[in-house]
Structures are given as structure tokens and as C-alpha cells.
Scaffold this active site. Structure first.
Site, PDB file in Angstrom:
ATOM      1  N   ARG A   1      21.010   1.998  -7.226  1.00 17.09           N
ATOM      2  CA  ARG A   1      20.347   3.061  -6.475  1.00 17.09           C
ATOM      3  C   ARG A   1      21.366   3.828  -5.653  1.00 17.09           C
ATOM      4  NH1 ARG A   1      17.436  -0.318  -1.509  1.00 17.09           N
ATOM      5  NH2 ARG A   1      16.768   1.743  -0.841  1.00 17.09           N
TER       6      ARG A   1
ATOM      7  N   TRP B   1      18.797   5.207   4.556  1.00 13.36           N
ATOM      8  CA  TRP B   1      17.946   5.188   5.749  1.00 13.36           C
ATOM      9  C   TRP B   1      18.151   3.900   6.531  1.00 13.36           C
ATOM     10  CZ3 TRP B   1      13.602   2.116   7.216  1.00 13.36           C
ATOM     11  CH2 TRP B   1      13.256   1.111   6.299  1.00 13.36           C
TER      12      TRP B   1
ATOM     13  N   SER C   1       7.793   8.049  20.697  1.00 10.97           N
ATOM     14  CA  SER C   1       6.504   8.579  20.265  1.00 10.97           C
ATOM     15  C   SER C   1       5.617   7.480  19.678  1.00 10.97           C
ATOM     16  CB  SER C   1       6.737   9.696  19.250  1.00 10.97           C
ATOM     17  OG  SER C   1       5.675   9.776  18.342  1.00 10.97           O
ATOM     18  N   SER C   2       6.181   6.672  18.789  1.00 10.45           N
ATOM     19  CA  SER C   2       5.351   5.666  18.129  1.00 10.45           C
ATOM     20  C   SER C   2       4.887   4.588  19.095  1.00 10.45           C
ATOM     21  CB  SER C   2       6.112   4.989  17.000  1.00 10.45           C
ATOM     22  OG  SER C   2       6.433   5.919  16.023  1.00 10.45           O
TER      23      SER C   2
ATOM     24  N   GLU D   1       8.104  -2.992   9.675  1.00 14.90           N
ATOM     25  CA  GLU D   1       7.878  -1.558   9.451  1.00 14.90           C
ATOM     26  C   GLU D   1       7.150  -1.296   8.140  1.00 14.90           C
ATOM     27  OE1 GLU D   1       8.230   1.205  11.153  1.00 14.90           O
ATOM     28  OE2 GLU D   1       7.910   2.610   9.501  1.00 14.90           O
TER      29      GLU D   1
ATOM     30  N   ASP E   1     -12.999   9.293  23.507  1.00 17.55           N
ATOM     31  CA  ASP E   1     -11.655   9.784  23.194  1.00 17.55           C
ATOM     32  C   ASP E   1     -10.726   8.576  23.181  1.00 17.55           C
ATOM     33  OD1 ASP E   1      -9.089  11.310  23.222  1.00 17.55           O
ATOM     34  OD2 ASP E   1     -10.444  12.985  23.596  1.00 17.55           O
TER      35      ASP E   1
ATOM     36  N   THR F   1      -1.872 -11.488   1.237  1.00 17.64           N
ATOM     37  CA  THR F   1      -1.990 -10.237   0.487  1.00 17.64           C
ATOM     38  C   THR F   1      -2.907 -10.447  -0.711  1.00 17.64           C
ATOM     39  OG1 THR F   1       0.310  -9.865   1.116  1.00 17.64           O
ATOM     40  CG2 THR F   1      -0.647  -8.329  -0.452  1.00 17.64           C
TER      41      THR F   1
ATOM     42  N   LYS G   1      -6.529 -10.382   0.175  1.00 18.42           N
ATOM     43  CA  LYS G   1      -7.064  -9.027   0.323  1.00 18.42           C
ATOM     44  C   LYS G   1      -7.434  -8.432  -1.027  1.00 18.42           C
ATOM     45  CE  LYS G   1      -5.201  -7.485   4.573  1.00 18.42           C
ATOM     46  NZ  LYS G   1      -6.392  -6.791   4.997  1.00 18.42           N
TER      47      LYS G   1
ATOM     48  N   HIS H   1      15.366  12.042   2.903  1.00 16.49           N
ATOM     49  CA  HIS H   1      14.062  11.921   2.239  1.00 16.49           C
ATOM     50  C   HIS H   1      13.336  10.675   2.735  1.00 16.49           C
ATOM     51  CE1 HIS H   1      11.088  11.108  -0.940  1.00 16.49           C
ATOM     52  NE2 HIS H   1      11.671   9.936  -1.132  1.00 16.49           N
TER      53      HIS H   1
ATOM     54  N   TYR I   1       5.033  -3.061   6.787  1.00 18.92           N
ATOM     55  CA  TYR I   1       3.611  -3.366   7.003  1.00 18.92           C
ATOM     56  C   TYR I   1       2.968  -2.385   7.961  1.00 18.92           C
ATOM     57  CZ  TYR I   1       3.717  -7.118   3.830  1.00 18.92           C
ATOM     58  OH  TYR I   1       3.813  -7.803   2.657  1.00 18.92           O
TER      59      TYR I   1
ATOM     60  N   SER J   1     -10.358  -0.880   2.625  1.00 20.47           N
ATOM     61  CA  SER J   1     -11.468  -1.760   2.971  1.00 20.47           C
ATOM     62  C   SER J   1     -12.666  -0.993   3.490  1.00 20.47           C
ATOM     63  CB  SER J   1     -11.029  -2.763   4.045  1.00 20.47           C
ATOM     64  OG  SER J   1      -9.873  -3.440   3.633  1.00 20.47           O
TER      65      SER J   1
ATOM     66  N   HIS K   1      11.244  -5.057   8.044  1.00 25.73           N
ATOM     67  CA  HIS K   1      10.134  -5.608   7.283  1.00 25.73           C
ATOM     68  C   HIS K   1       8.793  -5.391   7.961  1.00 25.73           C
ATOM     69  CE1 HIS K   1       8.197  -7.423   3.948  1.00 25.73           C
ATOM     70  NE2 HIS K   1       7.378  -7.914   4.865  1.00 25.73           N
TER      71      HIS K   1
ATOM     72  N   HIS L   1      14.951 -11.352   3.350  1.00 20.91           N
ATOM     73  CA  HIS L   1      14.840 -11.180   1.896  1.00 20.91           C
ATOM     74  C   HIS L   1      15.463  -9.845   1.463  1.00 20.91           C
ATOM     75  CE1 HIS L   1      10.456  -9.561   2.511  1.00 20.91           C
ATOM     76  NE2 HIS L   1      11.310  -8.577   2.594  1.00 20.91           N
ATOM     77  N   HIS L   2      15.790  -9.010   2.432  1.00 22.51           N
ATOM     78  CA  HIS L   2      16.518  -7.786   2.084  1.00 22.51           C
ATOM     79  C   HIS L   2      18.026  -8.029   2.019  1.00 22.51           C
ATOM     80  CE1 HIS L   2      13.015  -5.132   2.512  1.00 22.51           C
ATOM     81  NE2 HIS L   2      12.630  -6.014   3.414  1.00 22.51           N
TER      82      HIS L   2
HETATM   83  C1  HEM Z   1       3.907  -8.990  -1.776  1.00 19.31           C
HETATM   84  C2  HEM Z   1       4.539  -8.404  -0.833  1.00 19.31           C
HETATM   85  C3  HEM Z   1       5.999  -7.967  -0.871  1.00 19.31           C
HETATM   86  C4  HEM Z   1       7.103  -8.673  -1.195  1.00 19.31           C
HETATM   87  C5  HEM Z   1       7.149 -10.130  -1.624  1.00 19.31           C
HETATM   88  C6  HEM Z   1       8.238  -7.789  -1.041  1.00 19.31           C
HETATM   89  C7  HEM Z   1       9.550  -8.139  -1.265  1.00 19.31           C
HETATM   90  C8  HEM Z   1      10.635  -7.281  -1.153  1.00 19.31           C
HETATM   91  C9  HEM Z   1      12.007  -7.647  -1.304  1.00 19.31           C
HETATM   92  C10 HEM Z   1      12.501  -9.054  -1.587  1.00 19.31           C
HETATM   93  C11 HEM Z   1      12.766  -6.530  -1.134  1.00 19.31           C
HETATM   94  C12 HEM Z   1      14.288  -6.433  -1.162  1.00 19.31           C
HETATM   95  C13 HEM Z   1      14.783  -6.145  -2.501  1.00 19.31           C
HETATM   96  C14 HEM Z   1      16.258  -5.899  -2.526  1.00 19.31           C
HETATM   97  O1  HEM Z   1      16.745  -5.021  -1.763  1.00 19.31           O
HETATM   98  O2  HEM Z   1      16.935  -6.564  -3.321  1.00 19.31           O
HETATM   99  C15 HEM Z   1      11.867  -5.449  -0.895  1.00 19.31           C
HETATM  100  C16 HEM Z   1      12.256  -4.150  -0.662  1.00 19.31           C
HETATM  101  C17 HEM Z   1      11.425  -3.188  -0.134  1.00 19.31           C
HETATM  102  N1  HEM Z   1      10.054  -3.307   0.053  1.00 19.31           N
HETATM  103 FE1  HEM Z   1       8.919  -4.911  -0.409  1.00 19.31          FE
HETATM  104  N2  HEM Z   1       7.794  -6.573  -0.654  1.00 19.31           N
HETATM  105  C18 HEM Z   1       6.431  -6.647  -0.535  1.00 19.31           C
HETATM  106  C19 HEM Z   1       5.599  -5.654  -0.131  1.00 19.31           C
HETATM  107  C20 HEM Z   1       6.010  -4.438   0.346  1.00 19.31           C
HETATM  108  C21 HEM Z   1       5.174  -3.471   0.989  1.00 19.31           C
HETATM  109  C22 HEM Z   1       3.698  -3.662   1.254  1.00 19.31           C
HETATM  110  C23 HEM Z   1       5.953  -2.433   1.303  1.00 19.31           C
HETATM  111  C24 HEM Z   1       5.597  -1.131   1.989  1.00 19.31           C
HETATM  112  C25 HEM Z   1       4.437  -0.618   2.082  1.00 19.31           C
HETATM  113  C26 HEM Z   1       7.290  -2.715   0.855  1.00 19.31           C
HETATM  114  C27 HEM Z   1       8.356  -1.854   0.997  1.00 19.31           C
HETATM  115  C28 HEM Z   1       9.625  -2.148   0.635  1.00 19.31           C
HETATM  116  C29 HEM Z   1      10.733  -1.255   0.808  1.00 19.31           C
HETATM  117  C30 HEM Z   1      10.679   0.144   1.449  1.00 19.31           C
HETATM  118  C31 HEM Z   1      11.855  -1.899   0.311  1.00 19.31           C
HETATM  119  C32 HEM Z   1      13.253  -1.321   0.183  1.00 19.31           C
HETATM  120  C33 HEM Z   1      14.010  -1.269   1.419  1.00 19.31           C
HETATM  121  C34 HEM Z   1      15.390  -0.707   1.184  1.00 19.31           C
HETATM  122  O3  HEM Z   1      16.286  -1.463   0.809  1.00 19.31           O
HETATM  123  O4  HEM Z   1      15.569   0.503   1.369  1.00 19.31           O
HETATM  124  N3  HEM Z   1       7.286  -3.945   0.270  1.00 19.31           N
HETATM  125  N4  HEM Z   1      10.558  -5.931  -0.898  1.00 19.31           N
HETATM  126 CU   LIG Z   2      10.706  -6.787   3.303  1.00 19.24          CU
END
Ligand code: HEM
Ligand SMILES: [Cu+2]
Lengths: 529, 290
Positions: A448, A140, A167-168, A253, A104, A326, A329, A75, A255, A266, A251, A300-301
């Protein structure tokens, strides 16, 4: 092929199947991308329905845990690489040439290839579900050593990543070449619509991060089949190394998924506020700083993985820093609406919902970015709630807004506004019922990626599942609205929205097969934004 | 900048979808092979053949269009940007492996040796392990091929460095000759570059054979062997590709394809060649030397 032999006939679209599979036309390729993305959205969505059905009640009801985990994994992969990214590239294809006055994309044949790789790539991925040992089920993020236990599906998973990366990267190179080489005279960089800016910055993120991901999965492959020990401590490597490399890509990604959405918002908010975008230049700089910073926050992950304390602190502060641009914005979007003559057509509704709900996701992100707190939240439903707020009510809402906004330009007809509004309200309410309770589940400790849970989590899970089914069903309405609009309706003017700015509104609706074959003469009014 | 009066948009083309399918079969073949399936080789070879055919066919078409004067300066600039950013993406691909090397040397090995937060791991898992680089004895010595020795920097690798650096010079001389319209000189120096490229590959292959059979240094020799072979291996592959590209350019020079002003393909290959050159310098310093 027939390039040399044929008379150039620029005013008729080629017909039949050839039109689509041999296409070098940015609009056709854009359409292909968008349709493909919608299909993937439903395939990935069906998997989400299976997940929510299983979680409707505690205990194991419908699927076995292994399959549940492959649903969670596939998923995510489908939604990220099959739905959101291709939708963004589809919009870029359709709109960037129209917005900068180009005929184009810069490299039209490569453009075709970046699209046609996708169906093959996802054929590889989806086929893994039917293989010996099941589909990928380690998440994933593909962490070793777990992912190395995958059966026959393993090399297919790795090669899916490679082929989608090809592709990307081709798509990204094309966008950069288009933006830097194909702008009509007078369309200086700081006159470009913000959507173009956010996409070109996204393209840089893609080129810089995807090859790293390709490298990481290559190391997985050799670790499994060729005896290397990149991720094996026994041989002097480290499984955590994978996480570093993965998130160095991962990370940026997120963005890659978010920046085009910022560009869409915008574009739409000024139109329906009938005011120019507040702080155009600061938007450009904020986008660029987000992109640069996104390469310095990856760990941070990984706060709970056992990093040295200096690393924990560095990545915490860097993460806090990224919320500054952010915040700029969000401030600018609100300031654009401030005292505007606002109307609330469907694209605007989705955009306003985006601003509010994306900000909720940003705040939960901030919470997760605080190292000591993340020790509690990590790998719980709180994280799931966080990224669904930024991805579903963020990225996907922005994509929906974009489709409603530009559908008149694509089809020549206005969509059914009443149904659009119903779709908006159903989606918004359902998405919040679906994801808001997950914050509480996470705070209470529900992990999770597990098909069963303690009965203390039962109520919130049931609410969440009901929201999930409602959200899934509401998207059928979206398909109906789009098809209805493609087939007919109220004729759209070239300037479909009264307050819209930008070159795309100077060409007829639907946009003819070829536009701007000679560079347009840009007037001052055309360059306003 | 580019002349903006006319745009060139190619007609529909069969190559992209053909190429997508070719890649698809290549990857399926590869995956089946790794899974030990019966017909893997057939699929893989078909895939390789299709990919090769796609390159030849597609490039032929583009060369034909270029020769017939269809491209203007704008197309040229798009191609240049395309090649430049493609090379950048390749740089990032190598960065992943250099990053792994850096991490192994700076973090994982010292930690396994008991440094910093690695104390407990060291004590309880492999207390006899000593952190060294090059790593000749892995933390768990049983499952890995322990190398007798590693390749010293100032032997074949140093010679190979000279070869590649020289080839960077020769290709530049060829470029000057091209810009001065001296075709014979161009061909001479380009041919020298091609030869140097293949000589490099030959030495590299010799060195691999030596390392594998005499030194017992293998991919499965722990993190040293892993980083060594993956970095030099991908580099060697890129050199081979680059040498083949140079060869194509050489053949096209024989045919008189390039002119003083119009020789994007030549420059693209030259850039690529400099890129493999620079990557090699990184390898020489960080893999072989320090
Ligand atoms: C203010 C901005 C952001 C901050 C400070 C932030 C911070 C974090 C942190 C610290 C985690 C890890 C949490 C953990 O696993 O314990 C996380 C996970 C995640 N964030 Fe953000 N994030 C932000 C914005 C975004 C944005 C804009 C996206 C996507 C459009 C995003 C998508 C994700 C995803 C997909 C995960 C999970 C990844 C995974 O473990 O599978 N985040 N974020
Ligand atoms: Cu991140």
C-alpha cells in the site's frame, strides 16, 4: 450577548446567517454537521479519484510520488475526521434529543463550538497541501521518523489533530451529559433506542482515546522542534513507542467510526422487518464489551514491528476475542430479519448490504488478526481492502442508510424511492468492484501507499479503478436525491415508516424548530423498541 | 435527580464561533512561529488575546445568567457532568506521557542496553551503552546534552508535594465553610489555597532554572529530560491554570457569588485542583522518586 435583553421567543427560528453561526439548536447544528460532512466526503473523495487515476495503470501518469502520498494521507484524515466522525455527530445531534424526549443537547453553546471548530480545523489541514515541502505524506498514522521529515506543513498537521480533538471531546462530553441528564421521565437506560446506546459508548471511547492521540502528536512536535527524544533510539526513546501510543488511540478510533453505524443498523432493520430488535440487552452488552476490549488489541497493527513473542500472542488472542461480541451483533441483526414481514426500501437495502459487507470486512480483519498470517498481509492492499469494507461499505453505508431513513423527518418530504434504489445498487456494485479485487492484490503482495506497481498487478488495479470512478460518480446522484427531497416531494407523515418505533416519529415531519420543550408523557407503546 | 418540569436552553451566542476562530489564530500563530515565519509573533499574540477574551466574555455571560437565576438543577447537573468528563479527558492526556515514561523505563532502555530482543541493536549500534535510570548517558552521547545530575525527590519536590497536599486540605476547608455559610472563613482558606498554588509554581520554576543551568538537564538530554520536562511541564501549566481559576473563584467569593446550595463553579475548580494534586503524586512517585 443578547440573552438577557431579548424576550424568549421559542417558536420562531432566528433567521439569516446568525441562525447558523450562533446556533444553540441541536437540529440546526446537526444539519451543519451533516452538510459539512458531505462536503468533506466529496473533497476526500476527489483525492481518492486522484489515487485511483494514478493506479489505473502501472507507471507514473498523473502525479508525482510525493503528491500521491499526500493524497493518500490527507484522503484518510479527511474521510475519518471530516466525513465519518462529523456525520455521526450530526446524526447524534439531530436524533438523540428526539429519541430520548429532550428539548436539546445538554450543553447547547458548547455544541455550537464543537461544530464551528471543524471548518477551521480542516482549513488548517487543507492549507498544508500548498506549503513549502508539500502536504503530509507519511500516512495518516504519522509514524516517526518519516513524519518528522515533513516541511512547513508539520506543525499545522499536529495542530489540526489538536483542534479537531478539542472539537470531538466537547461533542462527546455533550452527548454523555445529554444522555445521562436529559432523558424524559420513564426513558430508563434499558429503554433507550440502541442508537443512543451506541453513541454514548462511542462518546466514552472518544473521551478516553483522543487525549492520548493529542499527547502522542505533542511528543512528535517536541521531538522535531524542542530536542526531546521520545521516538529517537539514540536518546533512549523508541520510534515504536509512537506506534503503541498511536494505536492505543487508533484501534478505539475505528470503533468510534463503527459503533454509531451499529446503532443505525439496529434501528433500521427492526423497522423494515416489522419485528422488535432481537436480543436488545445482548446488543447493549456486546457494544460495551467491544468498546472495552478495543483498548486491549492495539498492537495487532504492529505485529511486524518486532515485539516480544508474548506481546504478539497476547494481542492476537485479544483480537480474536473482540470478534465474539461483533458476531453476536451480526447474529442479532439476522435473527431480527428472520421471519419478519420485510420490505426493501432504500435504508433497508443499505442496511442489509451493511450486514453482509461489514461481515466480509470482519472476516478479513480476523485473518489480519492472526499474527503469523499478518506477516504476509501487513502493509499490503489486503489491509486496504479490509478497512474499506468496514469503513466504506460499513460505516458509510450505514450513514447513507441513516440519511434515507431520517430524511423524511428532517425535510418533511419523502425522498425519491426509485432514485434511492438506483443509488443503492450503483454504490453497492461499484464498491465491490472497487474493493474486492484489492484482496487479491494484497495476497499477491502489492504494497500500500505506493503510486506505481509491478505489471502483474495491472488487471486488478484497472478493475478497481473503474469501480472507484463508478462509486465516485454515483455519489453525485445521492446529492441530487437529498437536494430534491429537501425542496419538495410527497409529504411525509409524522410516522414516516409504518414499522418504525421511537419518539422521533411522534413529532411532526419536518420536526419543528423546538421539540419536547416540556418532557413528553411516555406511554408503554412509545417505549417499545 | 433534576427537576424535569422546565428546561433551560440558552439563546444563540457569539462566543462559540468567536472561540473557534480564536483557537484557529492561536494555532496558526504557533505553527508559524515553529516554522520561523516573520509575522508569527503577531498572529500568536492576537490568538492568545482572543482566547483570553473569549474565556472572560463567555464566563461572564454564564455567570450573569447563573446570577439572574436562569439555571435550574438540570443545568447544574449538566455542568457537573461536563466538568467531570473534561477532567477525565485531561487524565487520559497525562496517561499518554506516563505511558511513554513507563515504556522508556521498562522497555526501550533495557532493550537498548542489550536485554531480550535488543541484543543486536546493542551490539551493532551502541555497544557501550549502559541501561540506567535516571539515564545520564544516552545511547548516542554526541547529540544530546548529558546531564550532570538529576533533581532528587527529597528536596524541593518533596516540599512541593507537601504544599500541594496542604492546598488540597485548605480548599476542602473552604468548601466546608461555604456550605456552613461562613464567608470570611471561606475567603481565608481559599486565599491560602491560591497562595499555596502560586508558591508551588514558583518553586517549580526555581527548580527548572537550577536543573537547566546548573545540572545541564534539558529537554534535549535524551529520554530522561524529555519525560521529566514534559510531565512536570504540562503539570506545572495545569497548576498555573488551576491557580488562576482559584483566583477567579476567590474574587467571586469576595463578591458574595456563592451560596450554600448554589456553587457549582467553586466545586468545579476544587475538583480540578484535586486532579492536579493527584497527577502530582504520580509525578512525585514515578518521575522523582522510584
Ligand atoms: C472483527 C473485527 C476486526 C478485526 C479482527 C480487525 C483486525 C485488523 C488488523 C489485524 C489490522 C492490521 C492489519 C495490518 O496492518 O497488517 C486492521 C487494520 C485496520 N482496520 Fe480492522 N479489524 C476489525 C474491524 C475493523 C473495523 C470495525 C474497522 C473500522 C470501522 C476497522 C478499521 C481498520 C483500519 C482503518 C485499519 C488500517 C489501519 C492502517 O494501517 O492504516 N477494522 N484491522
Ligand atoms: Cu485495530
Amino acid at each position: 450577548m443578547s440573552t438577557v435583553a431579548h424576550e424568549h421567543d421559542h417558536h420562531h427560528a432566528p433567521s439569516g446567517l446568525k441562525r447558523w453561526i450562533f446556533s444553540t439548536n441541536h437540529k440546526d447544528i446537526g444539519t451543519l454537521y451533516l452538510i459539512f460532512s458531505l462536503m468533506m466526503f466529496f473533497i476526500g473523495g476527489a483525492m481518492a479519484m486522484i489515487i485511483r487515476a494514478e493506479l489505473f495503470q502501472p507507471g507514473l501518469q498523473f502525479v508525482d510520488p510525493q503528491f500521491y502520498n499526500s493524497m493518500v494521507t490527507v484522503h484518510a484524515l479527511i474521510m475519518i475526521f471530516g466525513a465519518v466522525m462529523p456525520a455521526g455527530v450530526g446524526l447524534a445531534n439531530w436524533m438523540i434529543p428526539l429519541m430520548i424526549g429532550a428539548p436539546d443537547m445538554a450543553l447547547p453553546r458548547m455544541n455550537n463550538m464543537s461544530f464551528w471548530i471543524l471548518p477551521f480545523g480542516f482549513a488548517l489541514l487543507i492549507s498544508t497541501l500548498f506549503m513549502n515541502g508539500g502536504g503530509p505524506a507519511g500516512g495518516w498514522t504519522m509514524y516517526p521518523p518519516l513524519v518528522l521529515q515533513l516541511g512547513d506543513a508539520f506543525p499545522f498537521l499536529i495542530f489540526t489533530v489538536h483542534i479537531l480533538g478539542v472539537s470531538s471531546i466537547m461533542g462527546a462530553i455533550n452527548i454523555i451529559a445529554t444522555v445521562f441528564n436529559m432523558r424524559a421521565p420513564g426513558m430508563t437506560l434499558m429503554k433507550m433506542p440502541l442508537f443512543v446506546w451506541t453513541w454514548v459508548i462511542t462518546a466514552f471511547l472518544l473521551i478516553a482515546s483522543l487525549p492520548v492521540f493529542a499527547g502522542a502528536v505533542t511528543m512528535l512536535l517536541t521531538d522535531k522542534y524542542f530536542g526531546t527524544s521520545f521516538f529517537s533510539a539514540a536518546g533512549g526513546g523508541d520510534p515504536v513507542l509512537f506506534q503503541h501510543i498511536f494505536w492505543f488511540f487508533g484501534h478505539p478510533e475505528v470503533y468510534i467510526l463503527a459503533l454509531p453505524a451499529f446503532g443505525i443498523i439496529s434501528t433500521i432493520i427492526p423497522t423494515f422487518s416489522r419485528k422488535p430488535l432481537f436480543g436488545y440487552a445482548s446488543m447493549v452488552y456486546a457494544t460495551a464489551s467491544i468498546a472495552i476490549l478495543s483498548f486491549f488489541v492495539w498492537a495487532h497493527h504492529m505485529f511486524t514491528v518486532g515485539m516480544p513473542i508474548k506481546g504478539e500472542l497476547f494481542f492476537m488472542y485479544a483480537t480474536m476475542l473482540i470478534s465474539v461480541p461483533t458476531g453476536v451483533k451480526v447474529f442479532n441483526w439476522i435473527a431480527t430479519m428472520w421471519k419478519g414481514a420485510m420490505t426493501f426500501e432504500t435504508p433497508m437495502l443499505f442496511s442489509i448490504a451493511f450486514v453482509i459487507l461489514f461481515t466480509i470486512g470482519g472476516f478479513s480483519g480476523l485473518m489480519l488478526g492472526i499474527t503469523p498470517v499478518d506477516f504476509q498481509y501487513h502493509d499490503t492492499y489486503f489491509v486496504v481492502a479490509h478497512f474499506h469494507y468496514v469503513l466504506l461499505t460499513g460505516a458509510i453505508f450505514a450513514l447513507m442508510a441513516a440519511v434515507y431513513y431520517w430524511l423524511p423527518k428532517w425535510t418533511g418530504y419523502m425522498y425519491d424511492e426509485k432514485l434511492g434504489k438506483i443509488h443503492f445498487w450503483l454504490s453497492t456494485i461499484a464498491a465491490n468492484v472497487l474493493f474486492f479485487p484489492q484482496h487479491f492484490l494484497g495476497l499477491a503482495g502489492m504494497p500500500r501507499r505506493i503510486p506505481d506497481y509491478n505489471i502483474q498487478f495491472a488487471d486488478f488495479n484497472m478493475i478497481s479503478s473503474i469501480g472507484g470512478f463508478a462509486y465516485g460518480l454515483s455519489q453525485l446522484l445521492f446529492v441530487y436525491i437529498v437536494i430534491k427531497c429537501a425542496l419538495g416531494g410527497k409529504k411525509a407523515k409524522s410516522q414516516a415508516w409504518e414499522g418504525a418505533k421511537g419518539l422521533e416519529w411522534t413529532v411532526p415531519s419536518p420536526a419543528p424548530f423546538h421539540t419536547f420543550e416540556t418532557p413528553p408523557k411516555l406511554t408503554k407503546a412509545m417505549l417499545e423498541h | 435527580m433534576a427537576t424535569k418540569d422546565i428546561y433551560y436552553i440558552p439563546e444563540g451566542s457569539k462566543w462559540p464561533i468567536f472561540g473557534s476562530f480564536a483557537l484557529f489564530s492561536l494555532f496558526i500563530g504557533g505553527a508559524l512561529l515553529l516554522n520561523g515565519s516573520a509575522n508569527a509573533n503577531t498572529v500568536l499574540y492576537i490568538g492568545i488575546a482572543l482566547v483570553a477574551y473569549m474565556f472572560v466574555g463567555w464566563f461572564n455571560e454564564v455567570i450573569g445568567e447563573s446570577r439572574s437565576g436562569k439555571y435550574n438543577q438540570q443545568v447544574d447537573v449538566s455542568f457537573r457532568m461536563g466538568m467531570g468528563w473534561f477532567i477525565f479527558s485531561e487524565v487520559m492526556f497525562f496517561a499518554a506521557f506516563f505511558g511513554a515514561l513507563y515504556y522508556a523505563r521498562m522497555f526501550s532502555i533495557p532493550w537498548l542496553g542489550g536485554l531480550g530482543s535488543g541484543t543486536a541493536t546493542h551490539e551493532f549500534l551502541w555497544s557501550t551503552f549502559e541501561a540506567t535510570w535516571p539515564l545520564s548517558v544516552t545511547p548516542d552521547p554526541t547529540n544530546f546534552d548529558q546531564p550532570k545530575d538529576v533533581i532528587p525527590a527529597f528536596g524541593v519536590p518533596a516540599i512541593n508535594t507537601l504544599i500541594l497536599l496542604t492546598s488540597g486540605v485548605t480548599v476542602t476547608i473552604a468548601h466546608w465553610a461555604l456550605k456552613a455559610n461562613k464567608r470570611a472563613t471561606l475567603i481565608l482558606w481559599l486565599a491560602a489555597t491560591v497562595i499555596l498554588g502560586f508558591v508551588f509554581v514558583f518553586f517549580q520554576a526555581e527548580e527548572y532554572a537550577h536543573a537547566y543551568s546548573d545540572l545541564n538537564l534539558k529537554l534535549s538530554s535524551g529520554i530522561y529530560g524529555s519525560t521529566f520536562y514534559m510531565l512536570t511541564g504540562f503539570h506545572g501549566f495545569h497548576v498555573t491554570m488551576g491557580a488562576v481559576m482559584l483566583l477567579v473563584i476567590l474574587l467571586r467569593s469576595f463578591k458574595g457569588h456563592f451560596s450554600k446550595k448554589d456553587h457549582f463553579a467553586f466545586e468545579a475548580v476544587a475538583w480540578y485542583w484535586h486532579f492536579v494534586d493527584v497527577v502530582w503524586l504520580g509525578l512525585f512517585i514515578f518521575v522523582y522518586w522510584v
